[in-house]
Design an enzyme around this catalytic site. Structure first.
Site: not given
Ligand code: ASP
Length: 317
Positions: A76, A178, A196, A206-209, A229-230, A232
């Site tokens: 990850s 992450t 991450t 795609r870009v996450g949080d 984490t989780g 995003g």
């Molecule tokens: N928060 C991360 C994302 O959405 C994923 C993760 O926590 O592994 O990219």
């Protein structure tokens, strides 16, 4: 991966509560402290070693999260990260120091240590965030080397996924580890880092949080820091880490703040199949963590003691 993690977690879980790490009221500053999302004793050890040298929390969190970034078995983060649906490993990372400075990279390819590029963005450019080709060009200009990050086993997993190519923007707890890390140094100053490869098999682009200041990470040296984490998308919609820090500012403990931020997501979104976890520390060295689903672990290191603890969760096992 899941089995290995569960095994490590269960074997290292203890009955100790995070309050053990709380500041005793008569002390001016807590002993140096490192916390990180998931099961990360090695990353914490690297960060602690830096703190022991009397360096800044900023140096510690950078050194700490570089450990999973370089670990091919961590699917990850960084090298070995699972790719997007087009087979590209695209990395997101951000870092924030005790002065409120921040740096971030998104959609960065072929660089093993995005956290160090994020730090360079913070320290060597007038900007906070660089993305994609521009981030890569900047990294190369700073002497970072181009490397192949897709390992044989991550490629195999992706090819397996391609057979059905079922795109489910839901995250279960196996596919996101992450690392978000927060540290307090010997001066009592705080910094944080988050890095991450994002959601496995995400849409290209795609870009996450995780690289978003205020979503995946936020630090306010007067109050504390938080990371997430989780899934995003849910964290971004609620400015999750910023919210946790603001709740602490209003008087919540880190635990109460993480709980309230997670419950705010639960109140607004369909949460049955998704995981979000928050981890926070305040200036006094108190630690809190909370997740929607059970199974969110976090690692706390202080005074030579490292504990992997399971966060309380909204849904029970
Ligand atoms: N928060 C991360 C994302 O959405 C994923 C993760 O926590 O592994 O990219």
């Amino acid at each position: 991966m899941l089995n290995r993690r569960r095994f490590l977690t269960l074997s290292s879980l203890t009955a100790l509560s995070p309050d053990l790490f709380a500041l005793s009221p008569d002390r001016a500053a807590p002993a140096p402290l490192v916390v990180s999302t998931w099961n990360q004793p090695k990353a914490n050890a690297a960060a602690e070693a830096v703190l022991k040298q009397g360096k800044r929390a900023l140096d510690a969190v950078e050194a700490g999260v570089r450990v999973p970034e370089a670990d091919p078995n961590d699917t990850s983060v960084g090298y070995g990260g699972l790719p997007d649906r087009d087979g590209r490993v695209t990395l997101d990372a951000c870092i924030m120091d005790e002065k409120g400075n921040a740096g971030s990279v998104t959609y960065l390819e072929n660089i093993m240590h995005p956290i160090s590029v994020a730090r360079a963005v913070m320290e060597k450019t007038p900007h906070v965030m660089l993305s994609g080709e521009g981030a890569l060009a900047f990294a190369l200009s700073q002497g970072f080397k181009k490397e192949k990050l897709l390992t044989a086993s991550s490629e195999k997993a992706w090819r397996e996924w391609l057979k059905t190519a079922k795109y489910e923007p839901k995250v279960n707890i196996e596919r996101h580890d992450t690392i978000g890390m927060l540290a307090i140094d010997s001066k009592g100053d705080l910094s944080g880092a988050c890095t991450t490869s994002g959601l496995a098999y995400k849409m290209n682009g795609r870009v996450g949080d995780s690289p978003i200041i205020g979503a995946g990470l936020f630090v306010d040296n007067e109050i504390g820091g938080a990371c997430a984490t989780g899934l995003g998308e849910l964290v971004m919609r609620t400015c999750g880490s910023f919210l946790v820090v603001e709740l602490m500012r209003q008087g919540r403990t880190p635990q109460q703040a993480c709980e309230e931020a997670a419950k705010r997501i639960v109140g607004k979104q369909e949460y049955k199949d998704i995981q979000v976890g928050f981890l926070a520390v305040n200036r006094q060295g108190q630690v809190g963590a909370y997740s929607i689903q059970p199974g969110f672990n976090y690692t706390v290191s202080q005074n030579g003691l490292t504990q992997v603890l399971e966060a309380k969760s909204f849904l029970n096992k």
